[in-house]
Design a protein around this motif. Structure first.
Motif, PDB file in Angstrom:
ATOM      1  N   ILE A   1     169.275  28.810   8.113  1.00  0.00           N
ATOM      2  CA  ILE A   1     170.222  28.524   7.012  1.00  0.00           C
ATOM      3  C   ILE A   1     170.725  29.758   6.542  1.00  0.00           C
ATOM      4  CG2 ILE A   1     170.838  27.212   4.892  1.00  0.00           C
ATOM      5  CD1 ILE A   1     168.664  25.228   5.741  1.00  0.00           C
ATOM      6  N   VAL A   2     172.316  30.363   6.577  1.00  0.00           N
ATOM      7  CA  VAL A   2     172.586  31.393   5.961  1.00  0.00           C
ATOM      8  C   VAL A   2     173.510  30.975   5.004  1.00  0.00           C
ATOM      9  CG1 VAL A   2     173.827  33.350   6.593  1.00  0.00           C
ATOM     10  CG2 VAL A   2     172.216  32.605   8.275  1.00  0.00           C
ATOM     11  N   LEU A   3     173.439  32.126   3.757  1.00  0.00           N
ATOM     12  CA  LEU A   3     174.477  32.264   2.755  1.00  0.00           C
ATOM     13  C   LEU A   3     175.166  33.485   2.942  1.00  0.00           C
ATOM     14  CD1 LEU A   3     175.351  31.039  -0.099  1.00  0.00           C
ATOM     15  CD2 LEU A   3     173.543  32.474  -1.118  1.00  0.00           C
ATOM     16  N   PRO A   4     176.406  33.412   3.321  1.00  0.00           N
ATOM     17  CA  PRO A   4     177.206  34.397   3.533  1.00  0.00           C
ATOM     18  C   PRO A   4     178.064  34.945   2.280  1.00  0.00           C
ATOM     19  CG  PRO A   4     178.340  32.574   4.450  1.00  0.00           C
ATOM     20  CD  PRO A   4     177.173  32.060   3.759  1.00  0.00           C
ATOM     21  N   ILE A   5     177.766  36.354   1.805  1.00  0.00           N
ATOM     22  CA  ILE A   5     178.318  36.613   0.525  1.00  0.00           C
ATOM     23  C   ILE A   5     179.155  37.949   0.652  1.00  0.00           C
ATOM     24  CG2 ILE A   5     177.926  37.356  -1.788  1.00  0.00           C
ATOM     25  CD1 ILE A   5     175.193  35.808  -1.518  1.00  0.00           C
ATOM     26  N   LEU A   6     180.324  37.801   0.409  1.00  0.00           N
ATOM     27  CA  LEU A   6     181.176  38.986   0.050  1.00  0.00           C
ATOM     28  C   LEU A   6     181.010  39.489  -0.902  1.00  0.00           C
ATOM     29  CD1 LEU A   6     184.689  37.534   1.601  1.00  0.00           C
ATOM     30  CD2 LEU A   6     182.520  38.755   3.026  1.00  0.00           C
ATOM     31  N   ARG A   7     181.333  41.048  -1.067  1.00  0.00           N
ATOM     32  CA  ARG A   7     180.844  41.663  -2.460  1.00  0.00           C
ATOM     33  C   ARG A   7     182.522  42.496  -2.657  1.00  0.00           C
ATOM     34  NH1 ARG A   7     176.775  43.765   0.599  1.00  0.00           N
ATOM     35  NH2 ARG A   7     177.554  45.932   0.405  1.00  0.00           N
ATOM     36  N   SER A   8     183.676  42.072  -2.231  1.00  0.00           N
ATOM     37  CA  SER A   8     184.738  42.658  -2.513  1.00  0.00           C
ATOM     38  C   SER A   8     185.077  42.886  -3.963  1.00  0.00           C
ATOM     39  CB  SER A   8     186.226  41.806  -1.947  1.00  0.00           C
ATOM     40  OG  SER A   8     185.761  41.362  -0.297  1.00  0.00           O
ATOM     41  N   GLY A   9     185.665  43.868  -4.359  1.00  0.00           N
ATOM     42  CA  GLY A   9     186.056  43.949  -5.927  1.00  0.00           C
ATOM     43  C   GLY A   9     187.570  44.397  -6.232  1.00  0.00           C
ATOM     44  N   CYS A  10     188.161  45.102  -5.425  1.00  0.00           N
ATOM     45  CA  CYS A  10     189.561  45.678  -5.628  1.00  0.00           C
ATOM     46  C   CYS A  10     190.593  44.815  -5.534  1.00  0.00           C
ATOM     47  CB  CYS A  10     189.854  46.751  -4.892  1.00  0.00           C
ATOM     48  SG  CYS A  10     188.696  48.334  -5.496  1.00  0.00           S
ATOM     49  N   TYR A  11     190.204  43.540  -5.038  1.00  0.00           N
ATOM     50  CA  TYR A  11     191.321  42.418  -4.868  1.00  0.00           C
ATOM     51  C   TYR A  11     191.831  42.173  -6.378  1.00  0.00           C
ATOM     52  CZ  TYR A  11     188.184  39.090  -6.625  1.00  0.00           C
ATOM     53  OH  TYR A  11     187.214  38.063  -7.567  1.00  0.00           O
ATOM     54  N   ILE A  12     191.114  42.032  -7.348  1.00  0.00           N
ATOM     55  CA  ILE A  12     191.499  41.625  -8.553  1.00  0.00           C
ATOM     56  C   ILE A  12     192.705  42.176  -9.099  1.00  0.00           C
ATOM     57  CG2 ILE A  12     190.060  42.917 -10.019  1.00  0.00           C
ATOM     58  CD1 ILE A  12     189.573  40.611 -11.928  1.00  0.00           C
ATOM     59  N   THR A  13     193.071  43.431  -8.689  1.00  0.00           N
ATOM     60  CA  THR A  13     194.037  44.310  -9.121  1.00  0.00           C
ATOM     61  C   THR A  13     194.848  44.517  -7.968  1.00  0.00           C
ATOM     62  OG1 THR A  13     193.153  46.367  -9.339  1.00  0.00           O
ATOM     63  CG2 THR A  13     193.352  45.175 -11.345  1.00  0.00           C
ATOM     64  N   HIS A  14     194.441  44.676  -6.740  1.00  0.00           N
ATOM     65  CA  HIS A  14     195.138  45.172  -5.587  1.00  0.00           C
ATOM     66  C   HIS A  14     195.535  46.389  -5.766  1.00  0.00           C
ATOM     67  CE1 HIS A  14     196.397  44.737  -1.621  1.00  0.00           C
ATOM     68  NE2 HIS A  14     197.912  44.760  -1.869  1.00  0.00           N
ATOM     69  N   ASP A  15     196.529  46.996  -5.158  1.00  0.00           N
ATOM     70  CA  ASP A  15     197.056  48.475  -5.720  1.00  0.00           C
ATOM     71  C   ASP A  15     198.355  48.840  -5.170  1.00  0.00           C
ATOM     72  OD1 ASP A  15     196.712  49.488  -3.271  1.00  0.00           O
ATOM     73  OD2 ASP A  15     195.116  50.980  -3.715  1.00  0.00           O
ATOM     74  N   ASP A  16     198.856  49.757  -5.479  1.00  0.00           N
ATOM     75  CA  ASP A  16     200.113  50.496  -4.797  1.00  0.00           C
ATOM     76  C   ASP A  16     199.829  51.768  -3.869  1.00  0.00           C
ATOM     77  OD1 ASP A  16     202.530  48.663  -5.706  1.00  0.00           O
ATOM     78  OD2 ASP A  16     201.806  49.491  -7.856  1.00  0.00           O
ATOM     79  N   GLY A  17     199.088  51.484  -3.142  1.00  0.00           N
ATOM     80  CA  GLY A  17     198.663  52.658  -2.030  1.00  0.00           C
ATOM     81  C   GLY A  17     197.473  52.146  -1.033  1.00  0.00           C
ATOM     82  N   PHE A  18     196.552  52.736  -1.280  1.00  0.00           N
ATOM     83  CA  PHE A  18     195.429  52.501  -0.451  1.00  0.00           C
ATOM     84  C   PHE A  18     195.187  51.025   0.225  1.00  0.00           C
ATOM     85  CE2 PHE A  18     190.885  52.373   0.870  1.00  0.00           C
ATOM     86  CZ  PHE A  18     190.643  53.007   2.034  1.00  0.00           C
ATOM     87  N   TYR A  19     194.776  50.028  -0.931  1.00  0.00           N
ATOM     88  CA  TYR A  19     194.647  48.464  -0.449  1.00  0.00           C
ATOM     89  C   TYR A  19     195.855  48.121  -0.078  1.00  0.00           C
ATOM     90  CZ  TYR A  19     190.043  49.631  -2.103  1.00  0.00           C
ATOM     91  OH  TYR A  19     188.575  50.097  -2.108  1.00  0.00           O
ATOM     92  N   ARG A  20     197.105  48.495  -0.376  1.00  0.00           N
ATOM     93  CA  ARG A  20     198.168  47.845  -0.095  1.00  0.00           C
ATOM     94  C   ARG A  20     198.455  48.090   1.593  1.00  0.00           C
ATOM     95  NH1 ARG A  20     203.516  50.376  -2.757  1.00  0.00           N
ATOM     96  NH2 ARG A  20     202.803  52.345  -1.408  1.00  0.00           N
ATOM     97  N   TRP A  21     197.964  49.270   2.088  1.00  0.00           N
ATOM     98  CA  TRP A  21     197.731  49.479   3.357  1.00  0.00           C
ATOM     99  C   TRP A  21     196.678  49.090   4.196  1.00  0.00           C
ATOM    100  CZ3 TRP A  21     194.921  54.208   5.327  1.00  0.00           C
ATOM    101  CH2 TRP A  21     195.503  54.458   6.874  1.00  0.00           C
ATOM    102  N   MET A  22     195.343  48.947   3.544  1.00  0.00           N
ATOM    103  CA  MET A  22     194.403  48.444   4.203  1.00  0.00           C
ATOM    104  C   MET A  22     194.009  47.014   4.045  1.00  0.00           C
ATOM    105  SD  MET A  22     192.842  51.043   5.644  1.00  0.00           S
ATOM    106  CE  MET A  22     191.012  50.712   5.846  1.00  0.00           C
ATOM    107  N   SER A  23     194.083  46.401   3.016  1.00  0.00           N
ATOM    108  CA  SER A  23     193.777  44.994   2.827  1.00  0.00           C
ATOM    109  C   SER A  23     193.952  44.089   4.001  1.00  0.00           C
ATOM    110  CB  SER A  23     194.192  44.499   1.327  1.00  0.00           C
ATOM    111  OG  SER A  23     194.191  43.240   1.409  1.00  0.00           O
ATOM    112  N   PRO A  24     193.183  43.206   4.337  1.00  0.00           N
ATOM    113  CA  PRO A  24     193.495  42.304   5.370  1.00  0.00           C
ATOM    114  C   PRO A  24     194.613  41.251   5.004  1.00  0.00           C
ATOM    115  CG  PRO A  24     191.076  42.119   5.002  1.00  0.00           C
ATOM    116  CD  PRO A  24     191.716  43.207   3.886  1.00  0.00           C
TER     117      PRO A  24
END
Length: 431
Positions: A286-309
């Motif tokens: 039995i597995v509990l899968p946990i993501l730790r993403s943090g920057c999604y809350i504001t996203h951005d106008d650069g790096f994550y605009r390019w990199m985010s899924p």
């Protein structure tokens, strides 16, 4: 989802009683002496009611959209989310994330953890090794003081476990401290470099009465810096190593909890992480899968605009919205095509991607900027090269899109939250 109070709501509400003074840059002088709640209730205009540029603002609608979008995505993908809350260090935003269903929060160091606990955060994944004896003693005291407090940290070598055990022998915890074996990759950050090292760490943890082995973790975000097919393949290979380590530890009977925690996932490749963690596991595991993403809350106008899924392959570039914008005054036009803004490295995130000049406010008119870019940034000045059609005048407010929120929030202690141009709240940060 949670059988306990995830955060102390009274402590979060009490932030509104703090009085505004000179410590909080960018705010109108006539707010001094007002409480934060009183200032929020005034419905001030960001440009016409005395704000002193530069000032960072958060878009309320974008924040709410991003929190709900990521929460729904995690439900649909059957993964839990423990946002890396060091991105914002803002209890009000943590409460939003927890209210939307976040499993808990992630921290990186003991100073951050103390802030989390000051606001009653009840479930924390410490995504780092923890060997400092004073910090371990404090965690042990917190576990004894609060039976609802759930804490886990990483370990990537037998020596890490031995040092933890030695430190805790001087002040035995009321409950063993949960650990996850961290998997790394040559050239990466921390983490066991081989399966042999990971299993040796697991055996050491399983033999120590001071800790309890509960799973496996890793961080894929430091391995690559672009979304090329080669980089995506490296992430997939890394996730296979995490799966293999978790499976081997479970099959060897090393895991000391009924549920195996498996965690990874920054803000660039969480789609691949979710795919890997929700593939079938061995029968009975039995597995509990946990993501730790943090920057999604504001996203951005650069790096994550390019990199985010969400930008790469989910629903197009608009699935997350940039919620951060800095505003600075143009204070000099020393030569044709150049505007100098009074804002710099002390105010803006700049290390991962340059700020993006997006808007200029002439009087009360907001005009999009075309073909403008940062030429240079000093401590307190930014140099904007203007395209042929751009018109930035001395005294104008210039709106800057920011990249990489982790180094944007830390420069501001009190951030106005806006809907349009109206300030509807303030977010307090603790760095």
């Amino acid at each position: 989802m949670m059988g306990f109070e995830a955060i102390d709501r009274n402590a979060v509400r009490a932030l509104g009683t703090e009085r505004i003074d000179w410590r909080f840059k960018g705010l109108p002088v006539d707010l001094e002496g007002s409480t934060i709640a009183e200032a929020a209730a005034r419905g001030m205009n960001l440009f016409e009611d005395g704000f002193l540029g530069p000032v960072l603002a958060l878009d309320s609608d974008a924040l709410e959209h991003n929190v709900s979008t990521m929460a729904k995505w995690c439900v649909d993908r059957r993964v839990e989310l423990a946002p890396h809350a060091k991105t914002t260090m803002a209890p009000q935003l943590w409460a939003m994330q927890l209210d939307a269903g976040a499993w808990g929060l992630t921290a990186a160091n003991a100073a951050q953890l103390r802030v989390y606990r000051a606001f009653g955060v009840s479930r924390v994944m410490f995504a780092n090794e923890l060997v400092d004896a004073p910090a371990l003693h404090w965690v042990a005291d917190e576990l004894a003081r609060d039976e609802t407090f759930e804490f886990s940290c990483f370990a990537d070598s037998p020596e890490t476990i031995r040092q933890m055990s030695a430190a805790l022998a001087a002040r035995p915890p009321a409950r063993p401290i949960d650990v996850l074996v961290e998997i790394g990759r040559t050239g990466g950050r921390a983490g066991a470099r081989s399966l042999t090292e990971a299993l040796a760490t697991a055996r050491e943890a399983a033999a120590s009465p001071a800790v309890r082995l509960v799973g496996v973790a890793g961080y894929e975000g430091v391995l690559v810096n672009d979304p090329s097919p080669q980089s995506l393949a490296i992430v997939d290979e890394f996730m296979l190593r995490i799966r293999e380590a978790a499976t081997r530890m479970y099959e060897a009977g090393m895991i000391e909890s009924d549920v195996v925690v498996v965690s990874a996932g920054g803000s660039c490749f969480f789609d691949q992480v979710a795919d890997a963690l929700t593939e079938p596991w061995p029968p009975g595991m039995i597995v509990l899968p946990i993501l730790r993403s943090g920057c999604y809350i504001t996203h951005d106008d650069g790096f994550y605009r390019w990199m985010s899924p969400f930008a790469r392959n989910e629903n197009g570039n608009g699935s997350l919205r940039p919620a951060l914008r800095a505003w600075a005054r143009a204070t000099s036009r020393p030569e044709p095509g150049l505007a100098v803004l009074t804002a710099g490295k002390r105010d803006l995130s700049f290390d991962a991607w340059s700020p993006e000049p997006q808007l200029v406010r002439h009087g009360s008119a907001m005009v999009p900027l075309q073909d403008c870019a940062f030429a240079q940034i000093n401590d307190q000045h930014a140099f904007v090269r203007m395209g042929p059609g751009a018109d930035i005048r001395i005294g104008d407010w210039v709106g800057l899109g920011l990249a990489y929120p982790c180094t944007a929030f830390d420069k501001w202690q009190l951030i106005p939250v806006v809907r349009g141009e109206t300030v509807i709240d303030f977010v307090r940060t603790f760095f």
